[in-house]
Every structure is written in C-alpha cells, then in structure tokens.
Enzyme design. Sequence first.
Site, PDB file in Angstrom:
ATOM      1  N   GLU A   1      -3.391   2.002  -7.275  1.00 27.33           N
ATOM      2  CA  GLU A   1      -3.747   2.850  -6.143  1.00 27.33           C
ATOM      3  C   GLU A   1      -2.844   4.078  -6.145  1.00 27.33           C
ATOM      4  O   GLU A   1      -1.896   4.178  -5.381  1.00 27.33           O
ATOM      5  CB  GLU A   1      -3.568   2.020  -4.861  1.00 27.33           C
ATOM      6  CG  GLU A   1      -4.162   2.627  -3.642  1.00 27.33           C
ATOM      7  CD  GLU A   1      -3.131   2.745  -2.532  1.00 27.33           C
ATOM      8  OE1 GLU A   1      -3.509   3.240  -1.473  1.00 27.33           O
ATOM      9  OE2 GLU A   1      -1.967   2.382  -2.723  1.00 27.33           O
TER      10      GLU A   1
ATOM     11  N   HIS B   1       0.844  -1.193   0.000  1.00 29.77           N
ATOM     12  CA  HIS B   1       0.000   0.000   0.000  1.00 29.77           C
ATOM     13  C   HIS B   1       0.879   1.242   0.000  1.00 29.77           C
ATOM     14  O   HIS B   1       1.968   1.260   0.577  1.00 29.77           O
ATOM     15  CB  HIS B   1      -0.908  -0.016   1.245  1.00 29.77           C
ATOM     16  CG  HIS B   1      -1.962   1.037   1.232  1.00 29.77           C
ATOM     17  ND1 HIS B   1      -1.708   2.348   1.561  1.00 29.77           N
ATOM     18  CD2 HIS B   1      -3.289   0.977   0.926  1.00 29.77           C
ATOM     19  CE1 HIS B   1      -2.825   3.054   1.470  1.00 29.77           C
ATOM     20  NE2 HIS B   1      -3.787   2.241   1.080  1.00 29.77           N
TER      21      HIS B   1
END
Length: 221
Positions: free
Chosen positions: A167, A95
């Site tokens: 992302e 992430h």
Amino acid sequence: MRRRVIAGNWKMYKTLADTRAFFSSFLPLVTGAKHCDIVVAPPFTAISAAVEAAKGSSIAIAGQNVSWSKEGAFTGEVSAPMLAEAGCRYVIIGHSERRQLFRETDDNVAKKSLMALESGLTPIVCLGETQEDRDAGLTTQVLSRQFSGGPGALTPEEFSRILIAYEPVWAIGTGRTATPELPPKLIACSGDARGRSSPSAMPPPSGFSMAAASSLTIFRG
C-alpha cells in the site's frame, strides 16, 4: 493458485444509516462472486451494523485498527477480542495513515499482528513507501525495514496466517496506482529481510494496493 482478496477500507466515513444503505445496494452486485474473497472495513461504530447487513453473504468484515493489548487502560483503543466478538474476521494493521499520522511503528505492527492472530483474526498487514522514498530509490530499503520489524518478526507458522498488502503512500488519493510488477519486488525484498534464499521459499501472502479506489487487493495462498 493464489486466491485474490479485495478489501475496501472505509476510513472515517459512513454512519450506521449509510452502512445499511451501502450493503442494500452492494450485496446484489456481488451475489455469486467466486473469483475473490471480499472484505469490508467500516469504522468501529458501524461494525455491528455491517456484520448484521452482511449476514448470509460471503462478505467478511474487518476492523481498521487494533490494540496490541488484550485489555487495559488504553483510552480510545479497541482490542482484538472485542473485534472478534463484534463479528470481524480480519483487521487492517500498519496502514500508512496510522504510520504517518499516529506514529505507528514496525514493532507495534508486529505486536498487533500477534494479538490479532491470538484472537482468531486474520491480520491484513500494510507495507508501503512514500513518494520521497520512491524518488530517492529507497523503496527496497523501506519495505525491507517495515517487513523485518513487522511481519518478518513472526514465526513461519504465524506468518502463514497473515495477509500482506502493498500500500504505497504515493498511490493514496493521487489517482496513481501500484502496477503489477511492483508486488514481486515487495516479495523479493521481504524474502531478503527474512534471510531466505528466494521469494518462493516464503509463505504465500503478498499483494498490492489499489489505493485510488480506497481498496486493498491482496493475494492469499
């Protein structure tokens, strides 16, 4: 046809009581949903409560991070076997907040993905560029580097068992979202990073982030 996976990342929010209250309200809203798979990634302390609350539903639970080691003297880390035993089926890896704040490297992403696969978890591997990268026209180079050093280091068989989430950092908490034309660019540059002649030669995973809603929308084969 690729099946959509919607994964909600809770980050460092929600207590045990909050988790139970959330599922009490959320489950009736998604009962019978068949157009996508739903994944929820609570903080580590709430995983067991989430698994228990989601029991009997189609909602899967994910970890937000995982160690590259099966066990050892790694204070504060959580292993893939621990997540699997707790009831997780997925785990988020790489992430952008892990990359930026905790110096997560592409090599770490590859090692964590392998450990997750070995433990029966499906890795949700995140790739994405910053606003500075995007403004400088470096999106393709950044994504290619993240891909080749991370999921691109997996074998084709291993790669076929992961999910990739686009992302972009510029879409997190800014009210801006990735547009539908961006994922194909990710697939294309990822295909180049693997030395493939065309994106269609790649295994299925691809996707894009709906970061404004703190969720990842992923397409699986």
